[in-house]
Design a protein around this motif. Structure first.
Motif: not given
Length: 459
Positions: A427-433, A436-443, A401-409
């Motif tokens: 920079n936008w493409i790198v950070l968006r990628t 997204f990768g961290c979102l998949m790990i959170t799920v 719950l904590n990792f992607w929204p609060l730590g990354i997004y």
């Protein structure tokens, strides 16, 4: 016993130019706060997590989360001041930074997740502390009666005892006044991490070989293996990020040098130290026990002797989590107190402090509203812990719950706003990628941990 009354604004006469308590924090007090926040109950589950992921996936996951945590801290530390990270207006909390950079809707979403994570971490610390106190009693029982003795004890009493201690500790006014507690807690975290590493290393030498495999602990079927691997990712995610309290810690720092410069340096030092201990505890724990690695390295009784060392390590865990609980609770206390003061500026219950002069002791300062709501908060975390005393599963849910929204997004989105990063730039493409990768790990971590929690509750 004499009683003196004075308003809230007179509680601390030492103020900075913005009217808040004078910031006296240094690089090393900041490192102590971070280590107290990061090395908590999560370190005890890392051997089990490594066992689920195997000899390649386990260590790589630990290193991956360390890098992600540093990137997150690097981005977020620049959000303490806005719009300029050095000369801009201070954001005293995570929610303040989100409100200024991303607007009201994001602020509500952020606040819900942040306070849910803080509350959940406090609950996890109640569970961990009770397990450690019970482990001390069981260790002594096994030593006296043998390793096969039915040494079974309830955790509920220990949860209530820890809650009682936290009711007292919760009267510490704020993070500015608890650097001493963080130093003690950080020392304790080093102590039990060393013990866990040392016992794992000694066990490997005793076995004469390194246990474990590339694929990790086998499961009954592929689906069950996936759930356990996902849950392990959630546990590792819980062990690292401290984004939810980073800006609150940064607000304790004095300047010059600029607060973001000190925080970045402190983050690098703290994450390097914690990653070293995490790799040692996780890898040596798995190497020592292989497929039999316990969920909690020091309370799962992979080790029985020397019993006094097990007792010492678990006592260090208890002392550390006394401070760790407060580190994660203070932002909630500060939010409730600030909101109440603004909402009820003329209320004596909310704003007045009373000094009790007790012979032979330092004067005791009490605000009855603070005493009441902080006591209720501690009681609620204790009650939830009694209902769901499942160590690994609770850590996994909280970590996911904590990792992607609060730590990354939110750090990434605020970086885009502050740096005015245009769409489809590099920079936008790198950070968006990256996001997204961290979102998949959170799920994945959330799914695995929820499945594990349901199975533990109803099995």
């Amino acid at each position: 016993m004499a009683i003196l009354q004075y308003p809230l604004e007179q509680e601390n006469s030492l103020r900075d130019d913005d009217g808040r308590p004078r910031r006296t924090g240094t690089l090393w007090s900041c490192v102590a706060h971070i280590i107290t926040a990061v090395i908590g109950s999560g370190v005890l589950s890392l051997a089990w997590s490594t066992a689920q992921l195997g000899w390649i996936g386990g260590p790589l996951s630990l290193l991956f989360f360390a890098i992600v945590t540093y990137v997150s801290g690097f981005l977020l530390s620049d959000c303490y001041r806005s719009p300029d990270p050095v000369t801009g207006t201070r954001n005293y909390s995570y929610m303040d930074a989100v409100r200024l950079n991303l607007g009201k809707t994001h602020t509500w979403f952020c606040g819900l997740l942040q306070y849910l994570s803080l509350f959940g971490t406090g609950t996890a610390y109640v569970i961990t502390t009770s397990a450690s106190m019970r482990a001390i009693q069981k260790s002594n029982c096994y030593h006296k009666r043998g390793h096969e003795a039915p040494c079974s004890y309830s955790e509920t009493l220990y949860m209530l005892l820890f809650g009682a201690v936290q009711i007292v500790m919760s009267q510490i006014p704020d993070l500015h006044n608890m650097a001493w507690l963080s130093v003690i807690a950080a020392i304790m975290s080093f102590a039990y991490s060393f013990v866990g590493f040392g016992l794992g290393f000694a066990k490997v030498l005793e076995n004469g070989r390194i246990k474990g495999s590339i694929s990790g602990v086998p499961a009954t079927d592929t689906a069950n293996k996936l759930w356990l691997a996902f849950e392990a990712l959630g546990d590792i995610a819980f062990a690292y990020p401290y984004s939810i309290i980073l800006l609150e810690i940064q607000d304790t720092l004095k300047s010059p040098p600029s607060e973001n410069k000190t925080m970045k340096k402190a983050s690098m030092i703290a994450i390097f130290v914690t990653t070293f201990f995490y790799l040692c505890c996780g890898c040596f724990g798995y190497a020592a026990f292989g497929n039999s690695t316990p969920g909690n390295l020091l309370t799962g009784f992979g080790f029985y002797e020397p019993y006094w060392l097990i007792d010492f390590a678990n006592a260090c865990i208890v002392l550390h989590l006394v401070g760790g609980y407060q580190i994660y609770s203070q932002p909630i206390y500060a939010f409730v107190e600030s909101w109440s003061t603004k909402k009820f500026p003329r209320s004596g219950l909310v704003n007045n402090f009373y000094t009790f002069k007790i012979p032979c002791f330092r004067p005791l300062k009490i605000n009855f509203f603070r005493l009441g709501y902080r006591t209720a908060y501690v009681a609620s975390t204790t009650a939830i812990a009694v209902l769901f005393p499942y160590f690994n599963q609770v850590l996994g849910v909280l970590g996911a719950l904590n990792f992607w929204p609060l730590g990354i997004y939110f750090p990434v989105e605020m970086y885009f706003v502050q740096r005015k990063v245009g769409r489809w730039t590099r920079n936008w493409i790198v950070l968006r990628t990256f996001s997204f990768g961290c979102l998949m790990i959170t799920v994945m971590g959330l799914i695995g941990s929820v499945v594990g929690l349901i199975n533990a509750k109803f099995s």
